[in-house]
Design an enzyme around this catalytic site. Structure first.
Site, mmCIF file in Angstrom:
data_model
loop_
_atom_site.group_PDB
_atom_site.id
_atom_site.type_symbol
_atom_site.label_atom_id
_atom_site.label_comp_id
_atom_site.label_asym_id
_atom_site.label_seq_id
_atom_site.Cartn_x
_atom_site.Cartn_y
_atom_site.Cartn_z
ATOM 1 N N PHE A 305 0.828 -1.205 0.000
ATOM 2 C CA PHE A 305 0.000 0.000 0.000
ATOM 3 C C PHE A 305 0.862 1.255 0.000
ATOM 4 C CE2 PHE A 305 -2.544 -3.151 2.339
ATOM 5 C CZ PHE A 305 -3.738 -3.097 1.649
ATOM 6 N N ASP A 306 0.413 2.242 -0.748
ATOM 7 C CA ASP A 306 0.870 3.604 -0.523
ATOM 8 C C ASP A 306 0.130 4.109 0.720
ATOM 9 O OD1 ASP A 306 1.796 6.325 -1.046
ATOM 10 O OD2 ASP A 306 -0.255 6.699 -1.729
ATOM 11 N N LYS A 307 0.586 5.197 1.303
ATOM 12 C CA LYS A 307 -0.087 5.691 2.508
ATOM 13 C C LYS A 307 -1.069 6.819 2.195
ATOM 14 C CE LYS A 307 1.892 8.454 5.450
ATOM 15 N NZ LYS A 307 0.921 9.592 5.480
ATOM 16 N N THR A 308 -0.546 7.984 1.826
ATOM 17 C CA THR A 308 -1.383 9.159 1.667
ATOM 18 C C THR A 308 -2.374 8.996 0.519
ATOM 19 O OG1 THR A 308 0.432 10.533 2.473
ATOM 20 C CG2 THR A 308 -1.372 11.660 1.346
#
Length: 643
Positions: A305-308
């Site tokens: 996953f990316d975060k933002t």
């Protein structure tokens, strides 16, 4: 040949068979045989035409086997077998076409829901025009109960908008000035004026239709194998039938062997499952770019996953503007926001919105803008050289970070904020603290996918290590990497693949697109950038993690359904051929059983149209989901954390 034509031929030949039975009972053998002959020709000609067309393209189809069998039966005077076999085959073709059309209903429903007209205001006059005539920049008005014709931004009014066609979410969303709306959605209650920004084939709704059409025309790995299999199987059966004829000296026996060996159910076993699965996904706001992507997604064991904007809601807020040096907080925010007008990063947009909320006039774009790779942006604003971004901005510009500023930034980061540094004319001007909320459904979704077979979860982010660690701990993510460049994300995804993992990457930004493309399966949030959406294999139109869980469960269910259908089809052929060789199964009976197997395969696949993972409704899973308010939204703050 259309499904309607197949239905008419099947109906006509069916009536002829009934009439032939009546002539048989009345002992009118000549009339019976004549009617059976006509019936066999009527139903057999379309099959023969398809067989001939396939041969012209050097393809050996199942139609060829049936045509040979019907012609042979007519030559030896077995009119009953010829008529029954040709009728059952055309009836099965109609049944297959009808059922496949039913599974494609989600696409047809989408097309039917496409807006046809729009109300626009031109030169002060309200006009009703075709949606194809709307141009970018038109001022469009939509009243209560009306359909939004194009994508754009609301400039006046407010309304509850049903966005189920885009997001799969039936609960109307509240929209006001400044919010984005999509063509094909419906104003349940209210009135809005909007500016058209994407029209025609560029609208989100039109792109959804195009994606589903392309996906349903694509082929899975299993389908491609079956296509190759048919090219070998059909001529092999013809050769075997000749061998059977040579050894048995019984042409009827050889023809029966030929007909019973037709793997009709096998040929449709995977396409019908794939189309039903893709249709289900489209109905629930999950767009999958082809059966191959669905098949690959079912085998995933590591998710990145990316975060933002992915694990977080993507609506960060400025929590503090802390100046250093000669610039006060207001001037610092003004310069930073003016520069960020040129940025597409969520944090940049947050700074711009905060400045506007505080009454700053943020409209004049910066000049000489340069993106600092993985770090931020710099440019000229009102004669100042301004740079805004992460610590990389400081190192890129050779600016020293004072101990007091570093201590303040770390303190904010440990509290779950992202520290954004602002540099003006080569000196640190201040630190802007920004915080986002974790998506309320993310924790339950990750736990659900872990139960369904995902072994490891990873988070890759360009954010600081303190914030990244807080988010990972809250969500139960196994491994977290922070302060990464886009190239670092690609490298880590490739390392996971090299280690033997089958990797899915979920992101939403331009900087995520390379990693999304590198992964075995790329997934994009529907509110993400065009680049990430175009790169991804799966798009979550509602930006919700429950859609991610549904997509993963659906992929597994679809592949499982394909395997079930393949077993049913192959098992039927093996059993029938065994019966033929043992002289227990004859042509008409065998063809009837064969068509029943086709029907069973189709019915099994159609179950996918209404598929919902039962475990998603289980008490244990439901208990992990945050409570909802009266509008059906997750209550603000539940299972959320500042990052």
């Amino acid at each position: 040949m259309t499904g309607r034509t197949k239905a008419r031929i099947a109906a006509a030949t069916g009536i002829m068979l009934i009439a032939a039975l009546a002539f048989h009972l009345a002992d009118f053998s000549a009339w019976r045989d004549g009617l059976l002959f006509v019936s066999a020709i009527t139903a057999g000609v379309p099959t023969a035409i398809r067989a001939f067309q396939a041969l012209r393209h050097k393809a050996f189809s199942i139609d060829l086997l049936v045509t040979i069998a019907v012609v042979g039966a007519l030559i030896i005077g077995e009119y009953v077998e010829a008529a029954v076999v040709s009728f059952l085959f055309i009836f099965g073709a109609w049944l297959e076409a009808r059922t496949l059309e039913k599974t494609r209903r989600s696409l047809r429903d989408l097309v039917d829901m496409a807006p046809q007209e729009a109300q626009v205001i031109r030169d002060g006059v309200t006009l009703t025009i075709s949606v194809d005539d709307v141009v970018v920049g038109d001022h469009v008005v939509v009243q209560s109960g009306g359909q939004i014709p194009v994508d754009g931004t609301i400039t006046s009014g407010q309304a509850l908008v049903n966005e189920a066609t885009i997001t799969g979410e039936p609960v109307p969303a509240s929209k006001k000035a400044g919010d984005r709306v999509y063509g094909g959605t419906i104003v349940d209650n209210g009135f809005i004026g909007m500016t058209a920004e994407q029209v025609g084939d560029d609208t989100t709704f039109a792109q959804i239709i195009e994606l589903v059409e392309e996906a349903q025309d694509s082929k899975t790995k299993a389908q491609r194998f079956l296509d190759r299999f048919a090219q070998i199987y059909t001529p092999s059966i013809v050769v075997l039938a000749v061998i059977v004829l040579i050894f048995s000296q019984n042409i009827e026996f050889a023809l029966t062997f030929l007909v019973i060996a037709c793997p009709g159910a096998l040929v449709i076993s995977t396409p019908v499952s794939m189309v039903a699965g893709l249709g289900n996904g489209a109905r629930h706001g999950v767009l999958v770019k082809g059966g191959d992507a669905l098949e690959r997604f079912s085998r995933i064991d590591a998710m990145v996953f990316d975060k933002t904007g992915t694990l977080t809601v993507g609506r960060p807020e400025v929590t503090e503007v802390f100046p250093f040096g000669t610039h006060d907080a207001g001037h610092l925010l003004d310069l930073s926001a003016r520069l960020e007008l040129a940025s597409e990063h969520p944090l940049g947009r947050t700074i711009v919105e905060e400045a506007r909320l505080r009454g700053h006039e943020v409209s004049i774009a910066p000049t000489e803008v340069e993106v600092i790779k993985g770090g931020g942006i710099r440019g000229q604003v009102d004669g100042y050289t301004v740079a805004v971004g992460s610590r990389r901005v400081l190192s890129e510009m050779g600016v020293a970070l004072p101990a007091a500023a570093e201590e303040h930034a770390v303190q904010r980061e440990q509290g779950g904020n992202t520290a954004v540094f602002s540099v003006v004319d080569g000196e640190l001007a201040g630190v802007i603290s920004i915080a986002d909320q974790i998506r309320p459904e993310a924790k339950a979704a990750i736990a659900a996918m872990r139960r369904r077979g995902i072994k490891t979860f990873h988070m890759l982010t360009g954010d600081n290590r303190h914030t990244a660690a807080l988010v990972a701990a809250e969500l139960g993510i196994d491994e977290v990497r922070s302060e990464l460049l886009p190239a670092d994300k690609v490298r880590i995804v490739q390392e996971l693949k090299d280690a033997g993992h089958r990797v899915a990457m979920v992101g939403d930004g331009i900087n995520d697109a390379p990693a999304i493309a590198t992964a075995d399966v790329g997934l994009a949030m529907g509110a993400g950038t065009d680049v990430s959406i175009q790169t991804a294999d799966v798009i979550l139109m509602g930006n919700r993690f429950d859609q991610l869980v549904h997509a993963y469960s659906l992929s597994k269910a679809t592949v499982r359904n394909m395997k079930q259908n393949t077993v049913i089809a192959l098992g039927t052929v093996v059993l029938l051929l065994t019966g033929v060789l043992l002289q227990k199964v004859f042509m008409a009976t065998g063809m009837l059983v064969h068509e029943i197997s086709v029907l069973v395969v189709i019915i099994n696949a159609v179950r996918l149209v209404r598929y919902r993972d039962k475990r998603a409704a289980a008490p244990t899973a439901a208990a992990e989901l945050p409570p909802m308010d009266e509008q059906g939204d997750f209550r603000e703050g539940e299972l959320a954390a500042r990052n």
